[in-house]
Design an enzyme around this catalytic site. Sequence first.
Site, PDB file in Angstrom:
ATOM      1  N   HIS A   1     -20.037 -17.619 -57.995  1.00 16.75           N
ATOM      2  CA  HIS A   1     -21.387 -18.064 -58.369  1.00 16.75           C
ATOM      3  C   HIS A   1     -21.385 -19.578 -58.601  1.00 16.75           C
ATOM      4  O   HIS A   1     -22.266 -20.296 -58.131  1.00 16.75           O
ATOM      5  CB  HIS A   1     -21.840 -17.367 -59.651  1.00 16.75           C
ATOM      6  CG  HIS A   1     -22.242 -15.924 -59.476  1.00 16.75           C
ATOM      7  ND1 HIS A   1     -23.182 -15.512 -58.558  1.00 16.75           N
ATOM      8  CD2 HIS A   1     -21.848 -14.794 -60.131  1.00 16.75           C
ATOM      9  CE1 HIS A   1     -23.349 -14.181 -58.660  1.00 16.75           C
ATOM     10  NE2 HIS A   1     -22.552 -13.729 -59.599  1.00 16.75           N
TER      11      HIS A   1
ATOM     12  N   HIS B   1     -15.109 -13.417 -58.754  1.00 12.61           N
ATOM     13  CA  HIS B   1     -16.534 -13.133 -58.543  1.00 12.61           C
ATOM     14  C   HIS B   1     -17.407 -14.175 -59.251  1.00 12.61           C
ATOM     15  O   HIS B   1     -18.297 -14.771 -58.651  1.00 12.61           O
ATOM     16  CB  HIS B   1     -16.865 -11.724 -59.055  1.00 12.61           C
ATOM     17  CG  HIS B   1     -18.326 -11.388 -59.004  1.00 12.61           C
ATOM     18  ND1 HIS B   1     -18.895 -10.686 -57.971  1.00 12.61           N
ATOM     19  CD2 HIS B   1     -19.342 -11.688 -59.859  1.00 12.61           C
ATOM     20  CE1 HIS B   1     -20.195 -10.559 -58.190  1.00 12.61           C
ATOM     21  NE2 HIS B   1     -20.497 -11.154 -59.343  1.00 12.61           N
ATOM     22  N   GLU B   2     -17.122 -14.392 -60.536  1.00 18.60           N
ATOM     23  CA  GLU B   2     -17.943 -15.331 -61.309  1.00 18.60           C
ATOM     24  C   GLU B   2     -17.783 -16.755 -60.798  1.00 18.60           C
ATOM     25  O   GLU B   2     -18.740 -17.523 -60.714  1.00 18.60           O
ATOM     26  CB  GLU B   2     -17.598 -15.251 -62.800  1.00 18.60           C
ATOM     27  CG  GLU B   2     -17.856 -13.889 -63.436  1.00 18.60           C
ATOM     28  CD  GLU B   2     -19.286 -13.393 -63.247  1.00 18.60           C
ATOM     29  OE1 GLU B   2     -20.214 -14.225 -63.180  1.00 18.60           O
ATOM     30  OE2 GLU B   2     -19.466 -12.164 -63.143  1.00 18.60           O
TER      31      GLU B   2
ATOM     32  N   HIS C   1     -27.404  -3.769 -66.578  1.00 16.90           N
ATOM     33  CA  HIS C   1     -28.472  -4.388 -65.795  1.00 16.90           C
ATOM     34  C   HIS C   1     -29.856  -3.804 -66.065  1.00 16.90           C
ATOM     35  O   HIS C   1     -30.853  -4.429 -65.724  1.00 16.90           O
ATOM     36  CB  HIS C   1     -28.135  -4.305 -64.308  1.00 16.90           C
ATOM     37  CG  HIS C   1     -26.852  -5.012 -63.958  1.00 16.90           C
ATOM     38  ND1 HIS C   1     -25.617  -4.559 -64.381  1.00 16.90           N
ATOM     39  CD2 HIS C   1     -26.608  -6.145 -63.265  1.00 16.90           C
ATOM     40  CE1 HIS C   1     -24.672  -5.375 -63.945  1.00 16.90           C
ATOM     41  NE2 HIS C   1     -25.234  -6.348 -63.262  1.00 16.90           N
TER      42      HIS C   1
ATOM     43  N   TYR D   1     -26.049  -6.041 -55.305  1.00 15.96           N
ATOM     44  CA  TYR D   1     -24.616  -5.741 -55.219  1.00 15.96           C
ATOM     45  C   TYR D   1     -24.318  -4.829 -54.030  1.00 15.96           C
ATOM     46  O   TYR D   1     -23.299  -4.967 -53.375  1.00 15.96           O
ATOM     47  CB  TYR D   1     -24.104  -5.110 -56.516  1.00 15.96           C
ATOM     48  CG  TYR D   1     -24.317  -5.986 -57.731  1.00 15.96           C
ATOM     49  CD1 TYR D   1     -23.567  -7.148 -57.925  1.00 15.96           C
ATOM     50  CD2 TYR D   1     -25.282  -5.663 -58.677  1.00 15.96           C
ATOM     51  CE1 TYR D   1     -23.761  -7.948 -59.046  1.00 15.96           C
ATOM     52  CE2 TYR D   1     -25.476  -6.467 -59.803  1.00 15.96           C
ATOM     53  CZ  TYR D   1     -24.722  -7.606 -59.974  1.00 15.96           C
ATOM     54  OH  TYR D   1     -24.924  -8.397 -61.079  1.00 15.96           O
TER      55      TYR D   1
ATOM     56  N   HIS E   1     -20.985  -8.913 -71.018  1.00 19.45           N
ATOM     57  CA  HIS E   1     -21.052  -8.742 -69.564  1.00 19.45           C
ATOM     58  C   HIS E   1     -20.922 -10.111 -68.886  1.00 19.45           C
ATOM     59  O   HIS E   1     -21.617 -11.054 -69.233  1.00 19.45           O
ATOM     60  CB  HIS E   1     -22.359  -8.064 -69.150  1.00 19.45           C
ATOM     61  CG  HIS E   1     -22.286  -7.523 -67.751  1.00 19.45           C
ATOM     62  ND1 HIS E   1     -21.902  -6.231 -67.468  1.00 19.45           N
ATOM     63  CD2 HIS E   1     -22.487  -8.125 -66.556  1.00 19.45           C
ATOM     64  CE1 HIS E   1     -21.892  -6.061 -66.160  1.00 19.45           C
ATOM     65  NE2 HIS E   1     -22.232  -7.193 -65.579  1.00 19.45           N
ATOM     66  N   ALA E   2     -20.013 -10.189 -67.935  1.00 21.24           N
ATOM     67  CA  ALA E   2     -19.690 -11.472 -67.317  1.00 21.24           C
ATOM     68  C   ALA E   2     -20.922 -12.124 -66.685  1.00 21.24           C
ATOM     69  O   ALA E   2     -21.782 -11.451 -66.135  1.00 21.24           O
ATOM     70  CB  ALA E   2     -18.619 -11.269 -66.249  1.00 21.24           C
TER      71      ALA E   2
ATOM     72  N   GLU F   1     -24.001 -12.950 -54.962  1.00 19.80           N
ATOM     73  CA  GLU F   1     -23.014 -11.991 -55.469  1.00 19.80           C
ATOM     74  C   GLU F   1     -21.780 -11.891 -54.576  1.00 19.80           C
ATOM     75  O   GLU F   1     -20.735 -11.406 -55.007  1.00 19.80           O
ATOM     76  CB  GLU F   1     -23.651 -10.602 -55.601  1.00 19.80           C
ATOM     77  CG  GLU F   1     -24.778 -10.513 -56.632  1.00 19.80           C
ATOM     78  CD  GLU F   1     -24.356 -11.025 -57.997  1.00 19.80           C
ATOM     79  OE1 GLU F   1     -23.156 -10.967 -58.327  1.00 19.80           O
ATOM     80  OE2 GLU F   1     -25.237 -11.509 -58.737  1.00 19.80           O
TER      81      GLU F   1
HETATM   82  C1  KAF Z   1     -19.764  -6.301 -58.658  1.00 17.34           C
HETATM   83  C2  KAF Z   1     -18.466  -6.467 -58.242  1.00 17.34           C
HETATM   84  C3  KAF Z   1     -17.525  -5.497 -58.525  1.00 17.34           C
HETATM   85  C4  KAF Z   1     -17.889  -4.368 -59.226  1.00 17.34           C
HETATM   86  C5  KAF Z   1     -19.175  -4.213 -59.635  1.00 17.34           C
HETATM   87  C6  KAF Z   1     -20.116  -5.177 -59.374  1.00 17.34           C
HETATM   88  C7  KAF Z   1     -21.506  -5.013 -59.795  1.00 17.34           C
HETATM   89  C8  KAF Z   1     -21.868  -5.583 -61.137  1.00 17.34           C
HETATM   90  C9  KAF Z   1     -21.460  -4.636 -62.271  1.00 17.34           C
HETATM   91  O1  KAF Z   1     -22.027  -3.564 -62.370  1.00 17.34           O
HETATM   92  O2  KAF Z   1     -20.573  -4.982 -63.058  1.00 17.34           O
HETATM   93  N1  KAF Z   1     -21.291  -6.898 -61.363  1.00 17.34           N
HETATM   94  C10 KAF Z   1     -21.757  -7.727 -62.299  1.00 17.34           C
HETATM   95  O3  KAF Z   1     -22.682  -7.417 -63.021  1.00 17.34           O
HETATM   96  C11 KAF Z   1     -21.134  -9.109 -62.454  1.00 17.34           C
HETATM   97  C12 KAF Z   1     -21.996 -10.050 -63.302  1.00 17.34           C
HETATM   98  C13 KAF Z   1     -22.793 -11.075 -62.491  1.00 17.34           C
HETATM   99  O4  KAF Z   1     -21.934 -12.092 -62.069  1.00 17.34           O
HETATM  100  O5  KAF Z   1     -23.297 -10.493 -61.324  1.00 17.34           O
HETATM  101  C14 KAF Z   1     -23.932 -11.687 -63.342  1.00 17.34           C
HETATM  102  C15 KAF Z   1     -24.924 -10.640 -63.896  1.00 17.34           C
HETATM  103  C16 KAF Z   1     -25.893 -11.299 -64.819  1.00 17.34           C
HETATM  104  C17 KAF Z   1     -25.565 -11.468 -66.143  1.00 17.34           C
HETATM  105  C18 KAF Z   1     -26.468 -12.087 -67.010  1.00 17.34           C
HETATM  106  C19 KAF Z   1     -27.687 -12.522 -66.548  1.00 17.34           C
HETATM  107  C20 KAF Z   1     -28.008 -12.360 -65.202  1.00 17.34           C
HETATM  108  C21 KAF Z   1     -27.108 -11.736 -64.332  1.00 17.34           C
HETATM  109  N2  KAF Z   1     -24.674 -12.589 -62.470  1.00 17.34           N
HETATM  110  C22 KAF Z   1     -24.632 -13.934 -62.643  1.00 17.34           C
HETATM  111  O6  KAF Z   1     -24.005 -14.427 -63.553  1.00 17.34           O
HETATM  112  C23 KAF Z   1     -25.341 -14.777 -61.660  1.00 17.34           C
HETATM  113  C24 KAF Z   1     -26.260 -14.228 -60.768  1.00 17.34           C
HETATM  114  C25 KAF Z   1     -26.928 -15.050 -59.856  1.00 17.34           C
HETATM  115  C26 KAF Z   1     -26.673 -16.406 -59.844  1.00 17.34           C
HETATM  116  C27 KAF Z   1     -25.755 -16.949 -60.741  1.00 17.34           C
HETATM  117  C28 KAF Z   1     -25.101 -16.132 -61.650  1.00 17.34           C
HETATM  118 ZN    ZN Z   2     -22.337 -11.741 -59.989  1.00 17.96          ZN
END
Ligand code: KAF
Ligand code: ZN
Length: 649
Positions: A326, A322-323, A452, A462, A292-293, A350
């Site tokens: 961050h 998206h990434e 998540h 989100y 997971h990204a 986000e």
């Molecule tokens: C977003 C956008 C489009 C479609 C769907 C989404 C929602 C969600 C999903 O269900 O896929 N998107 C993500 O989960 C993207 C991954 C992330 O960038 O939000 C990531 C999630 C994560 C992974 C591991 C540990 C913690 C969180 N968040 C980060 O990398 C992050 C969050 C806050 C600060 C810096 C980095």
């Molecule tokens: Zn994110």
Amino acid sequence: MEWSRFHRHKWDQATTFAWKNFSSAPVRRMFSFVTVLGRAALPEDKLKELTELTQEMKSSYSAAKICRYDPTRRRLDNGDYDYNADNDLDNDIGCIPTLSLEPHLVQLMATSRDPEELRYVWRAWRDAAGRPLRGKYTRFVELSNEAARLNGFEDAGDFWRSDYETDDFEDIIDGLWAELRPLYEQLHAYVRRKLIEKYGDTIVPPRGPIPAHLLGNMWAQTWTHILDLTVPYPGRPSVDVTNTLRRQGYSPFDMFRLSESFFISLGLEPMPSTFWQKSLLIKPTDRDVICHASAWDFCNGIDYRIKQCTQITMEDMITAHHEMGHIQYDLQYRNQPFIFRDGANPAFHEAVGDVLALSAATPSHLQEINLLANVDESFENDINFLFSMALDKIAFLPFGYLVDKWRWEVFSGEISESQYNSRWWDLRVNYQGVSAPLLRDEDDFDPGAKFHIPANVPYVRYFVSFIVQFQFHAELCKAAGHSGPLHRCNIYRSAEAGRLLRNVLSLGKSRPWPEALSVLTSGRTNQLEAGPILEYFEPLMSWLESQNKDEFIGWQENEAIVLGVVSSNASVRPFSAVIAALKSPSRRASLLSSTFGLRVTDFETSPVLWLRSDSSKAVQKDGMCLREPWNVLRNPTDFRAQKPHTEFT
Ligand code: KAF
Ligand code: ZN
């Protein structure tokens, strides 16, 4: 653990000050953050248990794999796949589970149009990833709550919501969803009709929720992958550039370079050299990794990395933006004091990359960077584009909301362990209007099949991001001097937009987020507003309304005929059992998705047992068709012959 000890040490020091009386607001703000310990407040043994539990859930989820679909496997007389036969999902001789979520199952859900295969994959993933986590999650909830209470919060949900620094957060979210729901319902009704055209009305109920396996995504959270089945005006250049990316030989690195060039065009920061050396952008083949990204700030001002098992698709190109958003935020606030190096709230973090992607995905921009040819600005092309954006941005909203609605209720005890899965499906049906394609029960743990939940990453961020990113988009477009409809705006190369964005991002968490919004909007508002996202999609809303003139909007629960009703006070909660038969297996299953925690066995051969708490809507007499929330089956006589099943009394 080490971090927790350090944190506690800082906390010990910080709490010796009478900081609430300090005259400097920023210093008071700093103290208000340092003096919340989080899980480090737990005694050492429990902290260790909680840390290990989270780790185990994450690894278990990430290691989950399933077997390939085998269409020759035994079927029931009615042609339905016999899932109960020989337990073959688990111990099929000769089956080695090799398919992982990324990339195999993501791709399968996106591209398969065989409902049986989709249903198999949908189920097998939940068996492999969700089910095994159920017990661990229960303990995890207890420990998380204990930690939250030691910090003075009511429960872990209360603790999470405190990130948003407002007392009426739930009301705000509720209000936003109420404003957006009509648009979602229009999209839902239109997509449902298109799916009926593809799969027929025995699989997709014309007035019911949409079976969750048909929407192109494992969780039915975004629907972009069924654009081919739903596109408003076929035969025009596709706004999905996946094939072009492949044809042009894009590598994962190229996609990230492309994303970086958008940031640079706004005058924002390029990625530091360590980013390119140390990021993991391709899935390694020699070990299991968490695919997971994610984006990582090592907080030393040099080391920033992304981990993403990148595929060459438009979806992953957007995820790259998206990434990188961050990382860009991390870079913009790196000169803030340590404690303020965070998003104004989690949703801001986000939103950053998505804001750029709103411009980057416009046909005019894709044309500019040579990924799309000849799109004129006709009405039809506009609608095609807006529709594809809606399959992403609008389809997502109820899912973005309900994941944490479920967790908040779990943390508060409103959902007990015996209701984990049924209440999950209540929310899925109520908010998203999607239903489980086959029977679920309380041995399943479908929430756990979404990253998540095992990874313990809050999710409502989100939902809020998807709203606030359109506020950003509108303001940056204004700064860039854009005129014309909002959905055509592309801020590429606008130094003015870049400057405004930088002003907001560089604040980090040093001010409450409403002030950041105030900076963004030059004082026009300091609140979350649905106005911009509604404005963006306005042309599509009108178009959908005209397309849906004769369509049933919304969803009733599935159609059933009642063969008998039994009641009981014997179980923990009183319930009524409705014995009903459904026209198709998938309907029968989705109907059962809102049961109340009792196991239903022998459902393949007997009529369906449907359980509802007695407080819920009316239950009618034997042999009658239920009205609201169910309506009459078109050919009830099919089922009259079946004997009511009454052994449950
Ligand atoms: C977003 C956008 C489009 C479609 C769907 C989404 C929602 C969600 C999903 O269900 O896929 N998107 C993500 O989960 C993207 C991954 C992330 O960038 O939000 C990531 C999630 C994560 C992974 C591991 C540990 C913690 C969180 N968040 C980060 O990398 C992050 C969050 C806050 C600060 C810096 C980095
Ligand atoms: Zn994110």
